[in-house]
Design an enzyme around this catalytic site. Structure first.
Site, short mmCIF file in Angstrom:
data_model
loop_
_atom_site.label_atom_id
_atom_site.label_comp_id
_atom_site.label_asym_id
_atom_site.label_seq_id
_atom_site.Cartn_x
_atom_site.Cartn_y
_atom_site.Cartn_z
CE1 TYR A 141 -32.58 -2.64 -0.47
CE2 TYR A 141 -34.04 -1.12 0.68
CZ TYR A 141 -33.53 -2.40 0.51
OH TYR A 141 -33.98 -3.43 1.30
CG ASP A 142 -35.90 4.27 -1.47
OD1 ASP A 142 -35.15 3.58 -0.80
OD2 ASP A 142 -36.12 5.48 -1.26
CD GLU A 143 -38.23 5.59 -7.38
OE1 GLU A 143 -39.07 4.69 -7.38
OE2 GLU A 143 -38.52 6.79 -7.56
CE LYS A 169 -35.09 -4.99 -2.25
NZ LYS A 169 -35.00 -6.46 -2.27
NE ARG A 179 -40.50 3.80 6.52
CZ ARG A 179 -39.29 3.77 5.99
NH1 ARG A 179 -38.49 2.77 6.16
NH2 ARG A 179 -38.86 4.77 5.27
CG PHE A 238 -27.97 1.30 19.75
CD1 PHE A 238 -27.18 2.42 19.53
CD2 PHE A 238 -29.35 1.45 19.77
CE1 PHE A 238 -27.76 3.67 19.31
CE2 PHE A 238 -29.94 2.70 19.56
CZ PHE A 238 -29.14 3.81 19.33
CD GLN A 242 -34.53 9.42 16.01
OE1 GLN A 242 -34.76 10.04 17.04
NE2 GLN A 242 -33.33 9.38 15.47
N PRO A 265 -36.59 9.51 8.53
CG PRO A 265 -37.50 7.54 7.64
CD PRO A 265 -36.21 8.25 7.87
#
Ligand SMILES: NC(=O)c1ccc[n+]([C@@H]2O[C@H](COP(=O)([O-])OP(=O)(O)OC[C@H]3O[C@@H](n4cnc5c(N)ncnc54)[C@H](O)[C@@H]3O)[C@@H](O)[C@H]2O)c1
Length: 326
Positions: free
Chosen positions: A143-145, A147, A273, A189, A207, A270
């Site tokens: 997904y990240d790469e 995009k 963000r 949730f 986080q 993470p």
């Protein structure tokens, strides 16, 4: 204008189509219905300016259009990791095909990219000139790469072939029509609260994430498409909330007695963000306007009616949530 929306039967795409048709445009929706659904565009099926085509963007297609919003791609980890090779094909071949179409018919092309191109960021908040910190071989890389390559292709078609392009880097977006089983924190949730289940937090809940309501996001996409700037432009809500605050907000709105359960944190989660939206503010005069409480109210209403309809077939809550990034 005649406007193509790929991935138009999905969450963001269908809200975009609502806006485009309400403004009097002609819209063609292309979708393979992997994560999208006909019910998201049901209200337009008989509209004379609306056309729905079942098509996979990894295959080329010939159409005459003025603008292309290219959104086709599963967006939540549970869905994009279901078939990672297909995800990268969608990002690479799908984007190539749509850029090829834009080039042929001289259409303006907008890529729906993502904050995931920043990976696990070393700078906060993230500005568009930050190049990111992405693992090229991890389970999110499809997904990240994918995009990141899609962005590269978009800028290369612009430089080499003069295609008129726009790149939006979308941060966490939520709202009605999100899928109940997408493993993202808001939908999890909401489903848990509506089903009287404990709200599960991964980690201690400290986080932070930011959440942009879908109508704000769609407004940003349209301003970017119709403005003068190529981008990339971050579109997201810079208000930060801890996951615990989000859980408590939903808990208070639905079921104040619902327990909150803490589970171990997944590996690559993470800590923070958050978008820097200075560019969107100055270039597009855009910033989010819908407060979290109001957005959550609308989202809850939609989920309540959907979960009500499907009551007999019990909505599935995913076992593990690793999708808090989106
Ligand atoms: N929702 C978010 O928070 C978020 C954040 C960052 C980026 N984005 C991007 O925005 C876009 C839309 O996201 P969304 O949240 O609406 O997701 P979604 O999964 O609801 O929508 C994606 C749509 O694309 C369709 N699709 C997937 N692969 C396809 C293919 N090969 N051919 C044709 N159609 C295909 C799906 O059926 C679905 O209708 C995606 O490109 C996503 O990467 C979303």
């Amino acid at each position: 204008m005649r406007i193509l929306v790929t991935g138009g039967a999905g969450f963001i795409g269908s809200h975009l189509i609502d806006r485009l048709l309400s403004a009097g445009n002609e819209v063609i929706c292309l979708d393979n219905f992997f994560t999208g659904h006909k019910r998201n565009v049901l209200q337009w099926l008989d509209h004379p300016y609306f056309e729905l085509i079942r098509h996979d963007v990894t295959e080329p297609i010939r159409l005459e259009v003025d603008q292309i919003y290219h959104l086709a791609c599963p967006a939540s980890p549970v869905h994009y990791q279901y078939n990672p090779v297909k995800t990268i094909k969608t990002n690479v071949m799908g984007t190539l095909n749509m850029l090829g179409l834009a080039k042929r018919v001289k259409a303006r092309f907008l890529l729906a990219s993502t904050s995931e191109v920043y990976g696990d960021p070393e700078v906060h908040p993230q500005r568009e000139d930050y190049w990111g910190n992405v693992n090229p071989i991890g389970i999110r890389s499809c997904y990240d790469e994918g995009k990141r390559v899609a962005e590269t292709l978009t800028f290369d078609y612009h430089r080499q072939n003069n295609v008129d392009v726009r790149v939006a880097r979308i941060f966490n977006t939520y709202g009605p029509r999100m899928q109940e089983n997408d493993g993202r924190v808001v939908s999890n949730f909401v489903v848990q609260a509506l089903q009287n289940l404990p709200l599960t937090i991964y980690g201690d809940g400290s986080q932070t994430r930011s959440f942009c309501y879908v109508s704000d996001l769609v407004d940003g996409l349209m301003r970017l498409m119709n403005g003068q700037h190529t981008g990339p432009v971050n579109l997201g809500n810079p208000d930060e909330y801890t996951i615990l605050e989000l859980a408590e907000a939903i808990q208070n709105m639905v079921n104040p007695g619902a327990p909150i359960q803490l589970n171990p944190l997944p590996e690559d989660d993470p800590r923070r963000r958050k978008p820097d939206i200075t560019r969107a503010q100055t270039w597009l005069g855009w910033q989010p306007t819908v407060p979290l409480q109001e957005g959550l109210r609308q989202t809850l209403e939609d989920f309540r009616s959907r979960i009500g309809i499907h009551a007999e077939s019990e909505v599935q809550v995913p076992v593990a949530i690793t999708g808090e990034h989106h």
